[in-house]
Scaffold this motif. Sequence first.
Motif, PDB file in Angstrom:
ATOM      1  N   LYS A 160       0.831  -1.212   0.000  1.00  0.00           N
ATOM      2  CA  LYS A 160       0.000   0.000   0.000  1.00  0.00           C
ATOM      3  C   LYS A 160       0.861   1.256   0.000  1.00  0.00           C
ATOM      4  CE  LYS A 160      -3.542   2.362   2.739  1.00  0.00           C
ATOM      5  NZ  LYS A 160      -4.338   2.335   3.994  1.00  0.00           N
ATOM      6  N   LYS A 161       1.871   1.270   0.853  1.00  0.00           N
ATOM      7  CA  LYS A 161       2.737   2.452   0.965  1.00  0.00           C
ATOM      8  C   LYS A 161       3.562   2.654  -0.301  1.00  0.00           C
ATOM      9  CE  LYS A 161       6.348   4.505   3.865  1.00  0.00           C
ATOM     10  NZ  LYS A 161       7.177   4.335   5.095  1.00  0.00           N
ATOM     11  N   LYS A 162       4.128   1.567  -0.828  1.00  0.00           N
ATOM     12  CA  LYS A 162       5.009   1.662  -1.988  1.00  0.00           C
ATOM     13  C   LYS A 162       4.262   2.138  -3.231  1.00  0.00           C
ATOM     14  CE  LYS A 162       8.877   0.815  -4.290  1.00  0.00           C
ATOM     15  NZ  LYS A 162      10.165   1.470  -3.997  1.00  0.00           N
ATOM     16  N   LEU A 163       3.030   1.669  -3.410  1.00  0.00           N
ATOM     17  CA  LEU A 163       2.282   1.985  -4.627  1.00  0.00           C
ATOM     18  C   LEU A 163       1.308   3.148  -4.451  1.00  0.00           C
ATOM     19  CD1 LEU A 163       1.494  -1.565  -6.060  1.00  0.00           C
ATOM     20  CD2 LEU A 163       3.484  -0.106  -6.455  1.00  0.00           C
ATOM     21  N   GLY A 164       1.109   3.584  -3.217  1.00  0.00           N
ATOM     22  CA  GLY A 164       0.173   4.674  -2.987  1.00  0.00           C
ATOM     23  C   GLY A 164      -1.273   4.239  -3.079  1.00  0.00           C
ATOM     24  N   VAL A 165      -1.557   3.011  -2.644  1.00  0.00           N
ATOM     25  CA  VAL A 165      -2.933   2.497  -2.662  1.00  0.00           C
ATOM     26  C   VAL A 165      -3.731   3.195  -1.572  1.00  0.00           C
ATOM     27  CG1 VAL A 165      -4.368   0.433  -2.480  1.00  0.00           C
ATOM     28  CG2 VAL A 165      -2.078   0.275  -3.482  1.00  0.00           C
ATOM     29  N   THR A 166      -4.919   3.668  -1.895  1.00  0.00           N
ATOM     30  CA  THR A 166      -5.703   4.455  -0.950  1.00  0.00           C
ATOM     31  C   THR A 166      -6.730   3.636  -0.173  1.00  0.00           C
ATOM     32  OG1 THR A 166      -7.252   5.021  -2.729  1.00  0.00           O
ATOM     33  CG2 THR A 166      -5.434   6.550  -2.317  1.00  0.00           C
ATOM     34  N   ASN A 167      -7.001   2.417  -0.631  1.00  0.00           N
ATOM     35  CA  ASN A 167      -8.055   1.615  -0.010  1.00  0.00           C
ATOM     36  C   ASN A 167      -7.529   0.208   0.259  1.00  0.00           C
ATOM     37  OD1 ASN A 167     -10.330   0.157   0.687  1.00  0.00           O
ATOM     38  ND2 ASN A 167     -11.632   1.007  -0.919  1.00  0.00           N
ATOM     39  N   ASN A 168      -7.489  -0.191   1.532  1.00  0.00           N
ATOM     40  CA  ASN A 168      -6.994  -1.526   1.886  1.00  0.00           C
ATOM     41  C   ASN A 168      -7.779  -2.641   1.217  1.00  0.00           C
ATOM     42  OD1 ASN A 168      -4.922  -0.663   3.561  1.00  0.00           O
ATOM     43  ND2 ASN A 168      -6.177  -0.707   5.417  1.00  0.00           N
ATOM     44  N   ASP A 169      -9.061  -2.413   0.971  1.00  0.00           N
ATOM     45  CA  ASP A 169      -9.909  -3.448   0.397  1.00  0.00           C
ATOM     46  C   ASP A 169      -9.520  -3.797  -1.038  1.00  0.00           C
ATOM     47  OD1 ASP A 169     -11.352  -3.601   2.733  1.00  0.00           O
ATOM     48  OD2 ASP A 169     -12.920  -2.220   2.063  1.00  0.00           O
ATOM     49  N   LEU A 170      -8.709  -2.946  -1.664  1.00  0.00           N
ATOM     50  CA  LEU A 170      -8.282  -3.215  -3.040  1.00  0.00           C
ATOM     51  C   LEU A 170      -7.169  -4.253  -3.103  1.00  0.00           C
ATOM     52  CD1 LEU A 170      -8.223   0.411  -4.518  1.00  0.00           C
ATOM     53  CD2 LEU A 170      -9.968  -1.351  -4.861  1.00  0.00           C
ATOM     54  N   ILE A 171      -6.545  -4.568  -1.963  1.00  0.00           N
ATOM     55  CA  ILE A 171      -5.456  -5.550  -1.918  1.00  0.00           C
ATOM     56  C   ILE A 171      -5.991  -6.857  -1.331  1.00  0.00           C
ATOM     57  CG2 ILE A 171      -3.139  -6.051  -1.089  1.00  0.00           C
ATOM     58  CD1 ILE A 171      -2.692  -3.058  -0.760  1.00  0.00           C
ATOM     59  N   ILE A 172      -5.893  -7.935  -2.106  1.00  0.00           N
ATOM     60  CA  ILE A 172      -6.443  -9.224  -1.691  1.00  0.00           C
ATOM     61  C   ILE A 172      -5.317 -10.242  -1.554  1.00  0.00           C
ATOM     62  CG2 ILE A 172      -8.067 -11.070  -2.262  1.00  0.00           C
ATOM     63  CD1 ILE A 172      -9.471  -9.057  -4.145  1.00  0.00           C
ATOM     64  N   PRO A 173      -4.944 -10.634  -0.326  1.00  0.00           N
ATOM     65  CA  PRO A 173      -3.983 -11.724  -0.167  1.00  0.00           C
ATOM     66  C   PRO A 173      -4.578 -13.003  -0.758  1.00  0.00           C
ATOM     67  CG  PRO A 173      -4.233 -10.494   1.883  1.00  0.00           C
ATOM     68  CD  PRO A 173      -5.337 -10.051   0.967  1.00  0.00           C
ATOM     69  N   PHE A 174      -3.748 -13.782  -1.454  1.00  0.00           N
ATOM     70  CA  PHE A 174      -4.280 -14.932  -2.188  1.00  0.00           C
ATOM     71  C   PHE A 174      -3.235 -16.035  -2.258  1.00  0.00           C
ATOM     72  CE2 PHE A 174      -4.706 -17.298  -6.157  1.00  0.00           C
ATOM     73  CZ  PHE A 174      -6.024 -17.705  -6.099  1.00  0.00           C
ATOM     74  N   SER A 175      -3.707 -17.269  -2.257  1.00  0.00           N
ATOM     75  CA  SER A 175      -2.833 -18.414  -2.500  1.00  0.00           C
ATOM     76  C   SER A 175      -3.545 -19.407  -3.401  1.00  0.00           C
ATOM     77  CB  SER A 175      -2.447 -19.102  -1.200  1.00  0.00           C
ATOM     78  OG  SER A 175      -1.862 -20.372  -1.463  1.00  0.00           O
ATOM     79  N   ALA A 176      -2.946 -19.685  -4.556  1.00  0.00           N
ATOM     80  CA  ALA A 176      -3.496 -20.705  -5.445  1.00  0.00           C
ATOM     81  C   ALA A 176      -3.276 -22.096  -4.855  1.00  0.00           C
ATOM     82  CB  ALA A 176      -2.840 -20.604  -6.822  1.00  0.00           C
ATOM     83  N   ALA A 177      -2.128 -22.304  -4.218  1.00  0.00           N
ATOM     84  CA  ALA A 177      -1.787 -23.616  -3.672  1.00  0.00           C
ATOM     85  C   ALA A 177      -2.768 -24.038  -2.580  1.00  0.00           C
ATOM     86  CB  ALA A 177      -0.361 -23.605  -3.135  1.00  0.00           C
ATOM     87  N   LYS A 178      -3.149 -23.096  -1.730  1.00  0.00           N
ATOM     88  CA  LYS A 178      -4.035 -23.398  -0.597  1.00  0.00           C
ATOM     89  C   LYS A 178      -5.471 -22.937  -0.828  1.00  0.00           C
ATOM     90  CE  LYS A 178      -0.643 -24.999   1.962  1.00  0.00           C
ATOM     91  NZ  LYS A 178      -0.557 -26.426   2.344  1.00  0.00           N
ATOM     92  N   LYS A 179      -5.731 -22.369  -2.020  1.00  0.00           N
ATOM     93  CA  LYS A 179      -7.066 -21.859  -2.366  1.00  0.00           C
ATOM     94  C   LYS A 179      -7.543 -20.789  -1.367  1.00  0.00           C
ATOM     95  CE  LYS A 179      -7.891 -24.694  -5.885  1.00  0.00           C
ATOM     96  NZ  LYS A 179      -6.915 -25.745  -5.796  1.00  0.00           N
ATOM     97  N   LEU A 180      -6.610 -19.969  -0.890  1.00  0.00           N
ATOM     98  CA  LEU A 180      -6.953 -18.917   0.056  1.00  0.00           C
ATOM     99  C   LEU A 180      -7.553 -17.720  -0.674  1.00  0.00           C
ATOM    100  CD1 LEU A 180      -3.702 -18.977   2.258  1.00  0.00           C
ATOM    101  CD2 LEU A 180      -5.923 -19.998   2.798  1.00  0.00           C
ATOM    102  N   ASN A 181      -8.732 -17.302  -0.237  1.00  0.00           N
ATOM    103  CA  ASN A 181      -9.418 -16.114  -0.756  1.00  0.00           C
ATOM    104  C   ASN A 181      -9.881 -16.249  -2.212  1.00  0.00           C
ATOM    105  OD1 ASN A 181      -9.740 -14.474   1.455  1.00  0.00           O
ATOM    106  ND2 ASN A 181      -7.860 -13.315   1.136  1.00  0.00           N
ATOM    107  N   VAL A 182     -10.112 -17.482  -2.655  1.00  0.00           N
ATOM    108  CA  VAL A 182     -10.680 -17.682  -3.991  1.00  0.00           C
ATOM    109  C   VAL A 182     -12.037 -16.984  -4.084  1.00  0.00           C
ATOM    110  CG1 VAL A 182     -11.681 -19.390  -5.561  1.00  0.00           C
ATOM    111  CG2 VAL A 182      -9.449 -19.813  -4.525  1.00  0.00           C
TER     112      VAL A 182
END
Length: 210
Positions: A160-182
């Motif tokens: 968020k800080k590096k790219l200047g993202v203004t909304n936390n909800d726009l960043i989605i942690p994800f894992s294909a291996a564990k199917k996290l947040n599909v």
Amino acid sequence: MKIRKVELEAVAAKPIQYPEEGLTEIALAGRSNVGKSSLINALINRNNFARTSGQPGKTQTINFYNINGDFRIVDLPGYGYAKVSVTERQRWAEMIEKYLTSRESLKEVVLLLDIRHEPGEHDKMMYDWIKSFGYKGYIIATKADKISKGQWQKYTNIIKKKLGVTNNDLIIPFSAAKKLNVEKVWETVGSILELQDEHADLDRIKPEEE
């Protein structure tokens, strides 16, 4: 979303090879080997439908995946891979730019980043480009299974800080291996498609109102 049918509709190196305009397209951008193909496989719940490789720079074409005949997910070549010639990197860059700047069906560009690493110069340039063209700025932070869930906030804050993202909800942690947040990613896709449907409805109404 219930997946009824998935088709690799086109493998394109130039615009003449693109599918016909019409269906909403959501493009996936990111560094080589960040996990774009793995994301597609996880979303459609198939292991090897989208071609994956442990070798960065393997995807050298723009791949159009037709989902249920309703929309397309577009896998762009990865950027930032150093172990190819300057000429080849330039060719990939031109291929990506031509699609991103000319495709009328393109409605959203989603940036994929490895959650473990601070975004680099190429990531910053791509995100700035995405925002400059009026896209929402969704980021899927891949390989989230490689760190503990308790650290997700720390690493997403770095992004968020590096790219200047203004909304936390726009960043989605994800894992294909564990199917996290599909499901979370599918919710995001759904919101993009719903927004396009609303715009289409407004476009159909406007001539009658005028």
